[in-house]
Motif scaffolding. Sequence first.
Motif, PDB file in Angstrom:
ATOM      1  N   GLY A 281      -4.396  17.565  -5.735  1.00 16.82           N
ATOM      2  CA  GLY A 281      -3.866  16.623  -4.759  1.00 16.82           C
ATOM      3  C   GLY A 281      -3.083  15.522  -5.429  1.00 16.82           C
ATOM      4  O   GLY A 281      -2.880  15.526  -6.648  1.00 16.82           O
ATOM      5  N   GLY A 282      -2.661  14.569  -4.622  1.00 16.46           N
ATOM      6  CA  GLY A 282      -1.837  13.475  -5.131  1.00 16.46           C
ATOM      7  C   GLY A 282      -2.592  12.640  -6.132  1.00 16.46           C
ATOM      8  O   GLY A 282      -3.819  12.706  -6.256  1.00 16.46           O
ATOM      9  N   GLY A 283      -1.838  11.840  -6.834  1.00 20.19           N
ATOM     10  CA  GLY A 283      -2.417  11.006  -7.868  1.00 20.19           C
ATOM     11  C   GLY A 283      -3.213   9.851  -7.312  1.00 20.19           C
ATOM     12  O   GLY A 283      -3.794   9.078  -8.060  1.00 20.19           O
ATOM     13  N   GLY A 284      -3.265   9.702  -6.024  1.00 22.93           N
ATOM     14  CA  GLY A 284      -4.055   8.629  -5.413  1.00 22.93           C
ATOM     15  C   GLY A 284      -3.185   7.464  -4.976  1.00 22.93           C
ATOM     16  O   GLY A 284      -1.992   7.627  -4.736  1.00 22.93           O
ATOM     17  N   GLY A 285      -3.797   6.235  -4.890  1.00 20.65           N
ATOM     18  CA  GLY A 285      -3.045   5.077  -4.419  1.00 20.65           C
ATOM     19  C   GLY A 285      -2.991   5.085  -2.906  1.00 20.65           C
ATOM     20  O   GLY A 285      -3.376   6.063  -2.257  1.00 20.65           O
ATOM     21  N   GLY A 286      -2.528   3.905  -2.339  1.00 18.93           N
ATOM     22  CA  GLY A 286      -2.412   3.860  -0.890  1.00 18.93           C
ATOM     23  C   GLY A 286      -3.751   3.911  -0.205  1.00 18.93           C
ATOM     24  O   GLY A 286      -3.894   4.438   0.893  1.00 18.93           O
ATOM     25  N   ASP A 287      -4.774   3.366  -0.870  1.00 24.52           N
ATOM     26  CA  ASP A 287      -6.111   3.394  -0.279  1.00 24.52           C
ATOM     27  C   ASP A 287      -6.354   2.200   0.647  1.00 24.52           C
ATOM     28  O   ASP A 287      -7.469   1.960   1.075  1.00 24.52           O
ATOM     29  N   GLY A 288      -5.271   1.442   0.927  1.00 23.75           N
ATOM     30  CA  GLY A 288      -5.408   0.296   1.823  1.00 23.75           C
ATOM     31  C   GLY A 288      -5.995  -0.924   1.146  1.00 23.75           C
ATOM     32  O   GLY A 288      -6.523  -1.816   1.810  1.00 23.75           O
ATOM     33  N   GLY A 289      -5.912  -0.981  -0.169  1.00 30.34           N
ATOM     34  CA  GLY A 289      -6.456  -2.141  -0.896  1.00 30.34           C
ATOM     35  C   GLY A 289      -5.771  -3.431  -0.504  1.00 30.34           C
ATOM     36  O   GLY A 289      -6.427  -4.458  -0.276  1.00 30.34           O
ATOM     37  N   ALA A 290      -4.456  -3.391  -0.379  1.00 28.57           N
ATOM     38  CA  ALA A 290      -3.704  -4.589   0.004  1.00 28.57           C
ATOM     39  C   ALA A 290      -4.043  -4.986   1.438  1.00 28.57           C
ATOM     40  O   ALA A 290      -4.180  -6.174   1.760  1.00 28.57           O
ATOM     41  N   ALA A 291      -4.170  -3.979   2.291  1.00 26.11           N
ATOM     42  CA  ALA A 291      -4.524  -4.263   3.692  1.00 26.11           C
ATOM     43  C   ALA A 291      -5.903  -4.907   3.779  1.00 26.11           C
ATOM     44  O   ALA A 291      -6.124  -5.836   4.576  1.00 26.11           O
TER      45      ALA A 291
ATOM     46  N   SER B  27       2.944  12.817  -5.816  1.00 28.58           N
ATOM     47  CA  SER B  27       3.131  13.910  -6.777  1.00 28.58           C
ATOM     48  C   SER B  27       1.823  14.689  -6.999  1.00 28.58           C
ATOM     49  O   SER B  27       0.740  14.176  -6.737  1.00 28.58           O
TER      50      SER B  27
ATOM     51  N   ARG C 106      -8.065 -12.276   3.836  1.00 28.51           N
ATOM     52  CA  ARG C 106      -7.311 -13.539   3.901  1.00 28.51           C
ATOM     53  C   ARG C 106      -7.289 -14.057   5.345  1.00 28.51           C
ATOM     54  O   ARG C 106      -7.533 -15.237   5.606  1.00 28.51           O
ATOM     55  N   GLN C 107      -6.996 -13.150   6.269  1.00 30.91           N
ATOM     56  CA  GLN C 107      -6.944 -13.549   7.674  1.00 30.91           C
ATOM     57  C   GLN C 107      -8.309 -14.007   8.178  1.00 30.91           C
ATOM     58  O   GLN C 107      -8.405 -14.940   8.982  1.00 30.91           O
TER      59      GLN C 107
ATOM     60  N   ARG D 156      -7.344  -6.695   1.455  1.00 37.40           N
ATOM     61  CA  ARG D 156      -7.223  -8.084   0.965  1.00 37.40           C
ATOM     62  C   ARG D 156      -6.589  -8.976   2.031  1.00 37.40           C
ATOM     63  O   ARG D 156      -6.980 -10.127   2.204  1.00 37.40           O
ATOM     64  N   GLU D 157      -5.625  -8.422   2.753  1.00 35.22           N
ATOM     65  CA  GLU D 157      -4.978  -9.195   3.821  1.00 35.22           C
ATOM     66  C   GLU D 157      -5.973  -9.484   4.948  1.00 35.22           C
ATOM     67  O   GLU D 157      -5.997 -10.584   5.495  1.00 35.22           O
TER      68      GLU D 157
ATOM     69  N   ASP E 186       0.827  -1.210   0.000  1.00 34.10           N
ATOM     70  CA  ASP E 186       0.000   0.000   0.000  1.00 34.10           C
ATOM     71  C   ASP E 186       0.858   1.256   0.000  1.00 34.10           C
ATOM     72  O   ASP E 186       0.531   2.247  -0.658  1.00 34.10           O
TER      73      ASP E 186
END
Lengths: 225, 202
Positions: B4-14, A173, B20-21, B16-17, A166
């Motif tokens: 603002g920022g280009g986005g990402g880091g929205d906790g998608g992987a978290a 940017s 999984r748990q 999914r984890e 994440d």
Amino acid sequence: MCDPVTASLIIGAATTAGGTIMQMNAQEDARDRANSLRAAADESNNAIIDSTQALQQDAAAAFGEGTFQEDVQGQEDAIRDRLLDNLVSGFAGVDFAETPEIVRRSDAREQEGAQEFAAGFADALARLRGFDQNLFNQNLNIGRVGEATQTNSGFIQGNANALNSDLQMIDASSPFGDALVAFGGTALSAGAGGLGPENMAGQSSGFNPAKAAPGRKPPIPARFS
Amino acid sequence: MCGGGGGGGDGGAAERERQRQAKISQGVNAINSSFSQFNDGFFQDREQAYVDFALPQLEDQFAKEKEQLIFALARNNRLESNTRSERLADLEQEYNLQRTNIYDDALGFANRARSDVETARGNLISQNSSLQNPSAVADLASQRAVALAAAPQFDPLGSLFQNTTAGIATAQQGQQKRDRLNQLSNLYLADPASGGSARVVS
């Protein structure tokens, strides 16, 4: 109304400042998202660690000197009771009507000895098995704690991988801010360098450090200062 | 925010984890649910099952051994003697030791069953972590639990009593040998009362 050079300088400075602020805001947002993700991962991991530690501490406490001895004693008593309760006595129904008294007394004496021996054997076995049984039970418990620890370690590792993924996805940017800064830089350069076709011909109508402004002395070349 | 920022880091992987748990936790719960039947009561029943299997064999062997002992005592006219007291007490002592051993073996069988159950459970927990499929794990756990709950096979007991009548048989044989020697003596040795070196065999 100001002249084009001043306007260019003002616009350049303003857009550069605006772009810089947007870039800073974007970085601030990225920092906030990263902190938020880290906090969420920390919270999850702390809960996992707390529950794992509680299990491990309980398992370790069972091996405390006093507790372990008490548990061994409990197992020993239970096994002893079970073994002793199941002993039988009395020659298993063998009786003879014509038995002389002296033989009857001999029967009683021998029977008592046999009972004492069997009870002693059961007692010794109970002491041996009490320790074994408690150790066996504790090992089962330790095995379960080990399973939980392994599973929880997998969870913590998974949280770390997810956090890393994440964090890599965070984009700090600001394209619009970058564009403004670039535009502002260009405008500043243009303003600083003068505007219009005369500037291209070397006849600047804007600021020229090598040319004196009206009513002022010409600037001293750098090499003489 | 504009710019603002280009986005990402929205906790998608978290997220999914977390899912999984959650699947792994559901699988663990399914395993524990299927294996909840293997409680202390189950293992006490398993222990008692061995006792119920082994004790009748002990009783049978004891009854036969006691019979043989009484016969042996009777053959040697020792039924009303201290020898009877000693031998029957020894037999009873041996009987009690064997009873104790049976209860001890029963505890061992119960512990082995408990250990087998834990091993199976541990294997399922490992599979659960890699499968991450709670329904499949629940099916596996259910099948394994059924197999583990099946009645165990016990081996029949061997001979539990040995040499109970050995000494008596030896005494009897010794007596017979002495009797035969006496007969021979009477036949071939001189009778001191007659003063001669031989006697007439009728």
